[in-house]
Design a protein around this motif. Structure first.
Motif, mmCIF file in Angstrom:
data_model
loop_
_atom_site.group_PDB
_atom_site.id
_atom_site.type_symbol
_atom_site.label_atom_id
_atom_site.label_comp_id
_atom_site.label_asym_id
_atom_site.label_seq_id
_atom_site.Cartn_x
_atom_site.Cartn_y
_atom_site.Cartn_z
ATOM 1 N N VAL A 61 -81.528 -16.295 21.042
ATOM 2 C CA VAL A 61 -82.585 -16.652 20.086
ATOM 3 C C VAL A 61 -83.059 -15.394 19.369
ATOM 4 C CG1 VAL A 61 -84.943 -17.533 19.848
ATOM 5 C CG2 VAL A 61 -83.349 -18.666 21.391
ATOM 6 N N SER A 62 -83.064 -15.443 18.055
ATOM 7 C CA SER A 62 -83.579 -14.331 17.252
ATOM 8 C C SER A 62 -84.561 -14.888 16.229
ATOM 9 C CB SER A 62 -82.440 -13.597 16.540
ATOM 10 O OG SER A 62 -81.781 -14.466 15.652
ATOM 11 N N GLY B 204 -78.441 -30.657 24.409
ATOM 12 C CA GLY B 204 -78.278 -29.426 25.177
ATOM 13 C C GLY B 204 -78.446 -28.145 24.397
ATOM 14 N N ASP B 205 -78.606 -28.201 23.083
ATOM 15 C CA ASP B 205 -78.792 -26.981 22.286
ATOM 16 C C ASP B 205 -80.195 -26.414 22.475
ATOM 17 O OD1 ASP B 205 -76.262 -27.093 21.236
ATOM 18 O OD2 ASP B 205 -76.871 -27.888 19.282
ATOM 19 N N ILE B 206 -80.300 -25.099 22.296
ATOM 20 C CA ILE B 206 -81.599 -24.426 22.295
ATOM 21 C C ILE B 206 -82.112 -24.496 20.862
ATOM 22 C CG2 ILE B 206 -82.846 -22.290 22.756
ATOM 23 C CD1 ILE B 206 -81.409 -23.524 25.213
ATOM 24 N N VAL B 207 -83.348 -24.963 20.679
ATOM 25 C CA VAL B 207 -83.907 -25.130 19.335
ATOM 26 C C VAL B 207 -85.262 -24.429 19.261
ATOM 27 C CG1 VAL B 207 -84.678 -26.797 17.603
ATOM 28 C CG2 VAL B 207 -82.724 -27.333 19.050
ATOM 29 N N VAL B 208 -85.484 -23.765 18.148
ATOM 30 C CA VAL B 208 -86.791 -23.161 17.856
ATOM 31 C C VAL B 208 -87.319 -23.814 16.588
ATOM 32 C CG1 VAL B 208 -88.029 -21.048 17.270
ATOM 33 C CG2 VAL B 208 -86.168 -20.968 18.938
ATOM 34 N N VAL B 209 -88.511 -24.395 16.688
ATOM 35 C CA VAL B 209 -89.187 -25.008 15.535
ATOM 36 C C VAL B 209 -90.372 -24.120 15.193
ATOM 37 C CG1 VAL B 209 -90.416 -27.026 14.666
ATOM 38 C CG2 VAL B 209 -88.496 -27.329 16.238
ATOM 39 N N ARG B 210 -90.415 -23.660 13.956
ATOM 40 C CA ARG B 210 -91.542 -22.835 13.490
ATOM 41 C C ARG B 210 -92.114 -23.432 12.218
ATOM 42 N NH1 ARG B 210 -89.947 -16.619 13.189
ATOM 43 N NH2 ARG B 210 -88.514 -17.406 11.624
ATOM 44 N N ARG C 226 -104.327 -15.348 5.155
ATOM 45 C CA ARG C 226 -104.182 -15.235 6.605
ATOM 46 C C ARG C 226 -102.967 -16.055 7.030
ATOM 47 N NH1 ARG C 226 -105.680 -12.275 10.956
ATOM 48 N NH2 ARG C 226 -105.400 -13.492 12.836
ATOM 49 N N LEU C 227 -102.044 -15.448 7.782
ATOM 50 C CA LEU C 227 -100.863 -16.146 8.262
ATOM 51 C C LEU C 227 -101.261 -17.074 9.400
ATOM 52 C CD1 LEU C 227 -97.773 -16.566 8.319
ATOM 53 C CD2 LEU C 227 -97.684 -14.709 9.994
ATOM 54 N N ILE C 228 -101.019 -18.368 9.205
ATOM 55 C CA ILE C 228 -101.218 -19.367 10.249
ATOM 56 C C ILE C 228 -99.819 -19.817 10.646
ATOM 57 C CG2 ILE C 228 -102.217 -21.605 10.843
ATOM 58 C CD1 ILE C 228 -104.376 -19.639 10.120
ATOM 59 N N ALA C 229 -99.452 -19.625 11.906
ATOM 60 C CA ALA C 229 -98.098 -19.938 12.339
ATOM 61 C C ALA C 229 -98.111 -20.556 13.724
ATOM 62 C CB ALA C 229 -97.246 -18.668 12.348
ATOM 63 N N SER C 230 -97.104 -21.369 13.962
ATOM 64 C CA SER C 230 -96.921 -21.979 15.274
ATOM 65 C C SER C 230 -95.435 -22.153 15.516
ATOM 66 C CB SER C 230 -97.632 -23.328 15.329
ATOM 67 O OG SER C 230 -97.458 -23.908 16.605
ATOM 68 N N SER C 231 -95.023 -22.016 16.765
ATOM 69 C CA SER C 231 -93.617 -22.206 17.089
ATOM 70 C C SER C 231 -93.484 -22.796 18.488
ATOM 71 C CB SER C 231 -92.852 -20.883 16.994
ATOM 72 O OG SER C 231 -93.377 -19.961 17.927
ATOM 73 N N VAL C 232 -92.363 -23.439 18.695
ATOM 74 C CA VAL C 232 -92.045 -24.009 19.993
ATOM 75 C C VAL C 232 -90.542 -23.872 20.198
ATOM 76 C CG1 VAL C 232 -91.848 -26.355 19.074
ATOM 77 C CG2 VAL C 232 -92.350 -26.038 21.484
ATOM 78 N N ALA C 233 -90.140 -23.483 21.415
ATOM 79 C CA ALA C 233 -88.727 -23.333 21.748
ATOM 80 C C ALA C 233 -88.417 -24.222 22.945
ATOM 81 C CB ALA C 233 -88.408 -21.878 22.077
ATOM 82 N N VAL D 39 -86.310 -24.683 11.393
ATOM 83 C CA VAL D 39 -85.750 -25.277 12.611
ATOM 84 C C VAL D 39 -84.336 -24.719 12.765
ATOM 85 C CG1 VAL D 39 -85.133 -27.419 13.790
ATOM 86 C CG2 VAL D 39 -87.093 -27.382 12.233
ATOM 87 N N ARG D 40 -84.113 -23.994 13.863
ATOM 88 C CA ARG D 40 -82.803 -23.366 14.095
ATOM 89 C C ARG D 40 -82.336 -23.673 15.519
ATOM 90 N NH1 ARG D 40 -82.118 -18.709 10.280
ATOM 91 N NH2 ARG D 40 -83.968 -18.758 9.006
ATOM 92 N N ASN D 41 -81.029 -23.833 15.664
ATOM 93 C CA ASN D 41 -80.502 -24.035 17.016
ATOM 94 C C ASN D 41 -79.663 -22.840 17.437
ATOM 95 O OD1 ASN D 41 -77.909 -24.361 15.955
ATOM 96 N ND2 ASN D 41 -78.022 -26.573 15.967
ATOM 97 N N PHE D 42 -79.605 -22.636 18.755
ATOM 98 C CA PHE D 42 -78.901 -21.500 19.348
ATOM 99 C C PHE D 42 -78.138 -22.000 20.567
ATOM 100 C CE2 PHE D 42 -82.756 -20.023 17.281
ATOM 101 C CZ PHE D 42 -82.300 -19.002 16.482
ATOM 102 N N SER D 43 -77.145 -21.250 20.995
ATOM 103 C CA SER D 43 -76.343 -21.674 22.149
ATOM 104 C C SER D 43 -76.984 -21.267 23.476
ATOM 105 C CB SER D 43 -74.930 -21.101 22.045
ATOM 106 O OG SER D 43 -74.980 -19.698 21.950
ATOM 107 N N SER D 44 -77.845 -20.230 23.455
ATOM 108 C CA SER D 44 -78.526 -19.803 24.680
ATOM 109 C C SER D 44 -79.895 -19.227 24.330
ATOM 110 C CB SER D 44 -77.695 -18.756 25.423
ATOM 111 O OG SER D 44 -77.688 -17.542 24.687
ATOM 112 N N PHE D 45 -80.757 -19.162 25.331
ATOM 113 C CA PHE D 45 -82.084 -18.580 25.089
ATOM 114 C C PHE D 45 -81.974 -17.091 24.789
ATOM 115 C CE2 PHE D 45 -83.720 -22.385 27.307
ATOM 116 C CZ PHE D 45 -84.709 -22.746 26.406
ATOM 117 N N GLY D 46 -80.975 -16.422 25.366
ATOM 118 C CA GLY D 46 -80.759 -14.999 25.093
ATOM 119 C C GLY D 46 -80.322 -14.745 23.656
#
Length: 188
Positions: A114-115, A138-144, A167-174, A105-112
């Protein structure tokens, strides 16, 4: 001394009917086709189970992301371990969720800004480089969330994409966190 069996005169005539004998041919044909048939059948079943496990993880990560987005995780003061336990309680088909599932779980200041760090290292093993930063309002968050599914099909039949046959099973949401600042308890 020659030890090959000798046929008496007329012996070839006695073997001639065996050339046209069909008994046992079904058993021989079945033995030739059974192994590839059952391998393909097992691979199809495992593909369906992998699809179900991926779908289940997608649903659970979406629900967990909703809790971060609305500030429930931050208000409750959940740690990375608590958040992982919450996810593990909802995930099915993962035999050892606590040690096999990775949550990032990481937060970012903008969608641009996001890495995405790679989930798999250069050797084909899962990367354990994870953080837990649910962010503020208001932060941009990516949960993987990701884990290695142990492929059991013979020869992996194209299902394996990790070193060691997994087999890699992965899911993410931003998303952008909602303005939940006034919902948090004082000092939070």
């Amino acid at each position: 001394m020659d030890r090959t069996p000798k046929l008496k005169s007329g012996g070839w005539r006695r073997l001639r009917p065996l050339r046209h004998d069909q008994r046992g041919s079904v058993a021989i044909e079945f033995s030739l086709l059974a192994v590839p048939f059952f391998a393909l059948l097992f691979a199809m079943i495992e593909t369906c189970v992998i699809y179900f496990a991926t779908s289940n993880l997608d649903s659970v990560v979406a629900n967990a992301g909703r809790m971060v987005r609305t500030g429930q995780v931050q208000a409750a003061g959940l740690s990375a371990g608590d958040f992982k336990t919450m996810i593990c309680d909802q995930v099915t088909l993962v035999s050892d969720c606590e040690s096999g599932l990775y949550i990032d779980v990481r937060n970012f200041s903008s969608f641009g800004g996001v890495s995405f760090l790679p989930l798999v290292d250069e050797n084909g093993n899962l990367s354990g480089n994870t953080q837990f930063q649910p962010g503020g309002a208001g932060d941009i968050v990516v949960v993987r969330a990701y884990y290695s599914w142990g492929v059991m099909s013979p020869g992996s039949v194209g299902l394996s994409n990790l070193e060691g046959g997994g087999r890699l099973i992965a899911s993410s949401v931003a998303f952008r966190n909602e303005p939940f600042g006034n919902m948090l308890p004082s000092g939070g």
